[in-house]
Design an enzyme around this catalytic site. Structure first.
Site, mmCIF file in Angstrom:
data_model
loop_
_atom_site.group_PDB
_atom_site.id
_atom_site.type_symbol
_atom_site.label_atom_id
_atom_site.label_comp_id
_atom_site.label_asym_id
_atom_site.label_seq_id
_atom_site.Cartn_x
_atom_site.Cartn_y
_atom_site.Cartn_z
ATOM 1 N N ASP A 60 -5.378 -4.034 30.419
ATOM 2 C CA ASP A 60 -6.633 -4.711 30.696
ATOM 3 C C ASP A 60 -7.528 -3.719 31.456
ATOM 4 O OD1 ASP A 60 -8.514 -6.786 31.014
ATOM 5 O OD2 ASP A 60 -7.672 -7.344 32.945
ATOM 6 N N ASP A 62 -10.846 -4.745 33.856
ATOM 7 C CA ASP A 62 -11.249 -5.272 35.164
ATOM 8 C C ASP A 62 -10.063 -5.886 35.899
ATOM 9 O OD1 ASP A 62 -14.428 -5.235 35.174
ATOM 10 O OD2 ASP A 62 -13.779 -5.822 33.170
ATOM 11 N N ASP A 242 -4.283 -8.696 34.745
ATOM 12 C CA ASP A 242 -4.373 -9.402 36.029
ATOM 13 C C ASP A 242 -4.908 -10.825 35.943
ATOM 14 O OD1 ASP A 242 -7.153 -8.466 35.450
ATOM 15 O OD2 ASP A 242 -7.537 -9.338 37.431
#
Length: 290
Positions: A60, A62, A242
């Protein structure tokens, strides 16, 4: 430890019966999710899982490669992380799988030879030998534009709420919205979403989103990309993310790869391991790159 729900005289009896805890109702007892083990502490175990297989790395952006910040344009990739991605790409297939618009994602990362999957995998750009370009959901562009205009109007009076311009999604950001105004944000989004039933509503960290009404997510995108990568031989997939939107990818890897969640170790997750923050992500990737 035994926990029983008790009332009145039953509580007194429970204290004399060996029951460890007596509560008026079971709803009074709260439990926390088990703590995910650290991927750094368990790196040897993960390497044993990979064994003699070739590794394929999915990341991922961000909150994983960059910290979460007030606005997306401020989440710039550090020189160290960019160097790590270049080093990893020499050894392994590396894919960046993000909710960002593809054009924006490629501009922010700016590393040649990677697979870029924007809009949660709806929009993919890969090296030709790995399948090249793929775009899903283009039939929804017109309705997405209509929903975007409607949502911008709906939240115009709410301070710090704003709608990001994406090709294949309508993303409402409310990270900086005062807590008292969050219910108004959620209501505005729900009203617009109800008006466009062909779009699929999802949520992430301080974002609400409308996507094309197709059964597609990061998990399905990861498996599709893994098929492309496996044309050159089988790979062992590892994904680091996240957000709630990353849980689809963690679930897709169950029994066939490893998922690592960034952030709080005590969280309900389909991931098997954790890393505390982007600094630990860099430490873990450095180990893979050497």
């Amino acid at each position: 430890m035994a926990v029983h729900s008790t009332k009145g005289h039953q509580r007194r009896a429970a204290r004399h019966s060996g029951t460890d805890v007596a509560t008026p109702n079971l709803v009074d007892v709260t439990t926390r999710p088990p703590e995910l083990p650290s991927a750094l502490a368990c790196a040897d175990d993960i390497e044993r899982r990979v064994g003699r297989s070739s590794l394929a790395i999915f990341l991922d952006y961000d909150g994983t490669l960059t910290p979460i910040v007030a606005r997306p344009e401020l989440a710039t990739l550090s020189d160290e992380m960019r160097s790590l991605l270049r080093a990893l790409a020499v050894r392994y297939p590396v894919a960046i799988l993000s909710g960002r618009d593809l054009v924006d994602l490629k501009r922010m990362v700016s590393v040649e030879g990677l697979i870029y999957a924007g809009s949660h995998g709806f929009d993919v750009d890969a090296p030709e030998e790995l399948g090249g370009r793929m775009r899903l959901g283009e039939d929804f562009c017109e309705v997405l534009a209509e929903a975007r205009a409607r949502l911008e109007e709906a939240v115009a009076s709410i301070p710090q709420a704003w709608v990001e311009d994406k090709a294949l999604a309508v993303t409402l950001h409310f990270r900086q919205v005062p807590e008292r105004d969050v219910p108004a944000v959620e209501a505005a989004f729900a009203n617009v979403a109800d008006a466009f039933p062909s779009l699929r509503r999802t949520a992430g960290k301080k974002v609400l989103e409308l996507r094309p009404g197709i059964e597609w997510d990061k998990g399905k995108a990861l498996l599709m990309l893994l098929e492309r990568v496996d044309r050159n031989g089988p790979h062992y997939p590892l994904f680091i993310g996240d957000d709630e939107t990353d849980e689809d990818a963690f679930r897709a890897l169950a029994g066939r790869g490893t998922g690592i969640r960034v952030g709080d170790r005590r969280v309900e997750s389909a991931a098997e391991y954790s890393l505390a923050d982007t600094a630990e992500v860099a430490r873990y990737l450095r180990r893979l790159a050497t």
